[in-house]
Design a protein around this motif. Structure first.
Motif, PDB file in Angstrom:
ATOM      1  N   ASP A 194       4.644   9.477  -7.597  1.00 38.92           N
ATOM      2  CA  ASP A 194       4.217   8.885  -6.552  1.00 38.92           C
ATOM      3  C   ASP A 194       4.925   9.107  -5.434  1.00 38.92           C
ATOM      4  O   ASP A 194       5.206   8.459  -4.335  1.00 38.92           O
ATOM      5  N   SER A 250       3.766   6.858   2.228  1.00 38.88           N
ATOM      6  CA  SER A 250       2.546   5.991   2.378  1.00 38.88           C
ATOM      7  C   SER A 250       1.320   6.651   1.224  1.00 38.88           C
ATOM      8  O   SER A 250       1.776   8.048   0.776  1.00 38.88           O
ATOM      9  N   ASP A 251       0.705   6.132   0.960  1.00 44.68           N
ATOM     10  CA  ASP A 251      -0.698   6.258   0.007  1.00 44.68           C
ATOM     11  C   ASP A 251      -1.579   7.393   0.540  1.00 44.68           C
ATOM     12  O   ASP A 251      -1.841   8.512  -0.091  1.00 44.68           O
ATOM     13  N   GLU A 252      -1.614   7.666   2.026  1.00 48.66           N
ATOM     14  CA  GLU A 252      -2.162   8.517   2.623  1.00 48.66           C
ATOM     15  C   GLU A 252      -1.539   9.966   2.659  1.00 48.66           C
ATOM     16  O   GLU A 252      -2.090  10.919   2.237  1.00 48.66           O
ATOM     17  N   THR A 262       0.806  -1.364   0.040  1.00 46.12           N
ATOM     18  CA  THR A 262      -0.076   0.206   0.203  1.00 46.12           C
ATOM     19  C   THR A 262       0.887   1.405  -0.106  1.00 46.12           C
ATOM     20  O   THR A 262       0.395   2.206   0.095  1.00 46.12           O
ATOM     21  N   SER A 263       2.174   1.028  -0.291  1.00 46.65           N
ATOM     22  CA  SER A 263       3.008   2.247  -0.010  1.00 46.65           C
ATOM     23  C   SER A 263       4.211   1.997  -1.124  1.00 46.65           C
ATOM     24  O   SER A 263       4.493   0.777  -1.235  1.00 46.65           O
ATOM     25  N   LYS A 264       4.759   3.075  -1.524  1.00 48.87           N
ATOM     26  CA  LYS A 264       6.053   2.925  -2.412  1.00 48.87           C
ATOM     27  C   LYS A 264       7.137   2.972  -1.599  1.00 48.87           C
ATOM     28  O   LYS A 264       7.334   3.642  -0.594  1.00 48.87           O
ATOM     29  N   GLU A 269      -1.956  11.117  -1.123  1.00 48.51           N
ATOM     30  CA  GLU A 269      -3.240  11.645  -1.379  1.00 48.51           C
ATOM     31  C   GLU A 269      -3.390  12.913  -0.610  1.00 48.51           C
ATOM     32  O   GLU A 269      -4.087  14.023  -1.292  1.00 48.51           O
TER      33      GLU A 269
END
Length: 188
Positions: A142, A109-111, A93-95, A114
């Protein structure tokens, strides 16, 4: 990183096998003990149950190596089995990006990604055009991008990109870390 651990484990296992072989060989075939029978002549005789100092040294060293290798392999196996199966099957869920000068990795993190996309409308007016171009490149990648790629993808020189990244770091929007000969830029 996992490849290095696997290679290390294989090397330790090979050392373990060699140490066990040498230990068994030494225990099964002790060196002969020289016993002097008369003043001018000597006779070589194998005395059962007796070892020379060299034999004792070989046994001690190989036993130590055997114990150290076994402990390492046991702890490595235990750490591998304690990981939950869900960790292996879960989609990331994260790069993540490996950074050479620090153990572990940088995680975006994706959070955070975003949140930075949502905040773009409030951040953009506070930035110069060059800073906006650079920040957009990082967002588009990303949240992680090599500094040399920023230079290649924008019309700005290396010096301009470096200065603008300094300013973005000062505003606590990005961070740079060394990676080999270059640097990696990631969101904060």
């Amino acid at each position: 990183m996992k490849t290095r651990l696997r290679l290390g484990s294989r090397l330790v296992a090979a050392t373990l096998v060699v140490a066990a072989f040498l230990l068994c060989l030494q225990l099964l075939h002790p060196s002969p003990v020289v016993v002097s029978v008369s003043g001018s002549s000597s006779e070589t005789t194998r005395l059962p149950g007796f070892f020379a100092y060299r034999d004792v040294g070989v046994v001690l060293v190989t036993s130590f190596v055997l114990g150290a290798c076994s402990t390492y392999l046991f702890l490595d196996w235990r750490a591998e089995t304690e990981r939950s199966p869900a960790e292996d099957d879960a989609e990331p869920t994260s790069k993540q990006l490996e950074v050479e000068d620090e153990p572990g990795s940088v995680t975006i993190s994706d959070e955070l990604l975003e949140r930075r996309h949502r905040e773009w409308d409030t951040i953009a007016p506070k930035l110069s055009q060059a800073e906006r171009d650079i920040y957009e490149q990082i967002l588009g990648a990303d949240g992680v991008l090599e500094q040399r790629l920023i230079v290649a993808q924008t019309d700005h020189s290396k010096a301009t990109v470096s200065r603008k990244l300094d300013r973005l770091e000062g505003k606590d929007l990005v961070e740079r870390r060394r990676r080999g000969m270059g640097k990696v830029v990631f969101l904060r």
